[in-house]
Design an enzyme around this catalytic site. Sequence first.
Site, PDB file in Angstrom:
ATOM      1  N   ASP A 558       0.826  -1.203   0.000  1.00 42.21           N
ATOM      2  CA  ASP A 558       0.000   0.000   0.000  1.00 42.21           C
ATOM      3  C   ASP A 558       0.866   1.262   0.000  1.00 42.21           C
ATOM      4  OD1 ASP A 558      -2.268   1.584   0.102  1.00 42.21           O
ATOM      5  OD2 ASP A 558      -3.170   0.480   1.759  1.00 42.21           O
ATOM      6  N   GLU A 561       3.134   5.515  -3.552  1.00 38.55           N
ATOM      7  CA  GLU A 561       3.371   6.705  -4.390  1.00 38.55           C
ATOM      8  C   GLU A 561       4.777   7.309  -4.187  1.00 38.55           C
ATOM      9  OE1 GLU A 561      -0.445   5.563  -3.728  1.00 38.55           O
ATOM     10  OE2 GLU A 561       0.652   6.609  -2.166  1.00 38.55           O
ATOM     11  N   ASP A 634      -7.791   4.707  -3.708  1.00 42.67           N
ATOM     12  CA  ASP A 634      -8.927   4.946  -2.816  1.00 42.67           C
ATOM     13  C   ASP A 634      -9.998   5.808  -3.496  1.00 42.67           C
ATOM     14  OD1 ASP A 634      -7.702   3.455  -0.842  1.00 42.67           O
ATOM     15  OD2 ASP A 634      -6.645   5.176  -0.020  1.00 42.67           O
TER      16      ASP A 634
END
Length: 951
Positions: A558, A561, A634
């Site tokens: 997760d 980025e 998300d």
Amino acid sequence: MKDLFYRMKKVVLANIISLALLLGACSTKKTFEKQEDGVVVHLNDGLGAKQVRLQVISDDIIHVTATPADTFSHAQSLVVLPEVKGTSSWKLEESADALTLLTKSVHARISLKTGEVSFTDSTGQVILQEKQGGGKSFTPVTVENLKSYAISQVFESPADEAFYGLGGHQNGQMNYKGQDVELVQQNIVDVIPFLYSSKNYGLLWDNYSISKFGDPREYQPLSSLKLFTKDGKEGGLTADYYVEDKIKESKVENKIDFQYLETPQVDSFPKDVSHKGKIVWEGSFTSDAAGLHKFLIYSSGYIKIWIDGTEVLNKWRQNWNPWTNKFNVDIKSAGEKHAIKIEWTPDDSGYLAVTHLDPYAAEDQNRLSLSSEVGDEINYYFIKGKDADDVINGYRNITGKAPIAPKWAMGFWQSRERYTNQKDLIDVVKEYRKRHIPLDNIVLDWQYWEDPKWGSHEFDLKRFPDPKGMVDELHNKLHAQLMISVWPKFNKGTENYEEMRKNGFLYMHNIEKKRKDWVGIGYESTFYDPFNAEAGKLFWKQIDKNLNSIGIDAWWLDATEPDIHSNISIDERKINMSTAMGPGAKYFNAYSLMNAKGVYEGQRASSPEKRVFILTRSAFAGQQRYGATTWSGDIVSRWSDLQDQIATGINFSLSGIPYWTMDIGGFAVEKRFYNLTGETLNEWRELNTRWFQFGVFCPVFRSHGQFPLREIYNIAPEGTAEYNSLVYYDKLRYHLLPYIYSLAGHSYFNNSTIMRGLVMDFNADSKVHNIADEYMFGPDLLINPVHTFKARTRQVYLPATTGWYDLYTGKYFDGGQTIEASAPLDRIPVYVKEGSILPAGPEIQYTSEKSADPLTLYVYAGKDASFTLYEDEGINYNYEQGKYSTIPFTYNESTKTLTIGDRQGSYQGMPEKRTVKIVWVNKDHAAGVSFTAQPAQVIEYTGKTVSVVSK
């Protein structure tokens, strides 16, 4: 005296001629250098590039680099495989002003004066050409004391060209021609700097910094326009601050900038506005520049915008993950006024920025332009192909194959935020088994660790008392796999943090700033640096010790980025990410690639018998070689986001990576869905049903999101239309598993693509170039998701050149037409291409329950057809050593004959013989796909060729 003058004049003239010849010879010598794999052209006309190099990689791939320096960079690409080298299999043609490199299929011409490069096919037909003069730009920049360049490369583009790829973006964009795309990793944006052109070529832009496709300019504050209040006074818009329905304050404002933590936030608003109110900006604007003006809105909470009384934007985003939306306004003449109204409901606290760009020359807007913030040189690969599959094949030849996903990963995944304890997680799987609803994977999201031990990769034993026993029960009793969330994040003071810190493997800027995250009371934390190979090894070692060692099957990587701290500015994010290889600005987009690399290589060394499966929130070119599937981040539970996912998944897949998924149902939820009653309950169930119907035809089939609970039986009770539809499509996925798993095999062995934009199979039909909500699932199934609340029909364009059969009924339709397709609540329109063979299996509860025996073959007549069934052991890498089998199916329309060819290869557990049921579908005999479909013939297949004639 006169003779002496003439003699001296002759000597001087001779010397001048000799000098000129000498200089000319030197100049000619330095104009270019022929190398074994290409040429280097030296330029001296001040256009920016000192040298341009063309390197022949293969007959179809040319590598172009250009530098303003005296030497080329020697850095190894992070994207292109190190074994990719140039070839000597080419010829060189010279002329007075250009060189042309000739391969069997591509001619690459470079101007000796400007360095301008163009590509033609072997007949001389132009495929791609750089802008006249070369289209190259180098602007010196300094980042973290490193001297480098901001770079740009512009190409010409004919009016009928379409562009796709560039990763997964969230504005519903399909064909990028004439549009702008910012290539910057965000929570819901995946950057892959590879594009595919409808002219059947690809461009791989080998740069890791923030980049742009299209207009390279930066957006400006709203004050770049002439603004007027709602009373017509120049100077700004009227800003009314409301609490409930009462205006608490009014003022004139010429900018709207509440974008990041570093900018003034809603705390400065009048009391209670951010919690109970809204802000309305109203007035008008104009400009002295006529043309198409661009607006970019960055927002969380609820945002609505009207231009001249027409609503152009209506969005909601969660406050911890704002996002951008775009719209344009055409000012036809200088001074022309347009009314604007902006209504923002922060929804507790939020972020908003409204920015603007003056018109960009249409000629430039419609060119192909790529620019990057930081680069040593312009560096791109031109890839020619016969079609999209051929182009993507070239991309994977230089960036790496996509390993076959484990077979269980092609089944259904259940996830939610989050299972808080061991019993809850096990009980969900038990409930699926009790209800006979197929399931293969359960996912454990974040915070399974003891607070605040983020990065420990250890279970909180109060809530998960027996992690090894939990995994064993899932495997041995419930026949399910477990994926677990693993972040590259470490809370300050944990044991793993200290081990990373002592080795210099952490980004320390966030720690120095003493920033706290948003979890619980808030903790200081940071991320590790995967650009340091030793840090990557340590990251895996820590995972291996506590998680891989107990048998966990897959890794949910997760926040890759990386999301070091939410809602800080891009500039601050770059500072946070100072890598072992160089400045964060230079390597900004490649974090996910390097993180996946360390985990993939680590597991293959630790557990070579088990296929690596990674789910990651970001992507980059080449990441497919590390067993990584990307999900779209998300996203929110709204119909508009459901629609956006279709184009996102299509373009992601056209970027060369075959495995993509999303949060079925959307992740973040509006407050109105917290207490479900009446019409809100109906909408929630319908939204999830429609999203699920789409998700079943995605490469990876995965449900996930915040409360309300996302299990099928929690979305709708048994007996309802929604429940029945969810179960039906789940079982349909498993029925089609022989087809779907074969697609996974083909994506490795043939470099093919599972989720296919219509341009891939119907490029000649120009009507498909802009269709953003239809796609092919494999070569045979046309998928048409329903993305509008209460819609019971939808417009479907059936591509030309072939006919189509309704999947559920077998009814035939001619191609090349738009139909009003039936879309009742429990079905979405799906069509099978005329001339298809669909292999399907028996009803099962999990992928390894039994082999595809009996095997059902649905044969869609009308044209010749073929399909190759791929099978292997499903969980290991033995297929790399040839342990797999293929069975070719072919149908001949003229003889009405289906041939099941000789089985090639073998693997452990392969069924030596099996029953094959044949269902014929043609214009005169309709039949739908179902477990109860009645076969016309039933045969026994033993691995040897057998032919069957249609009855």
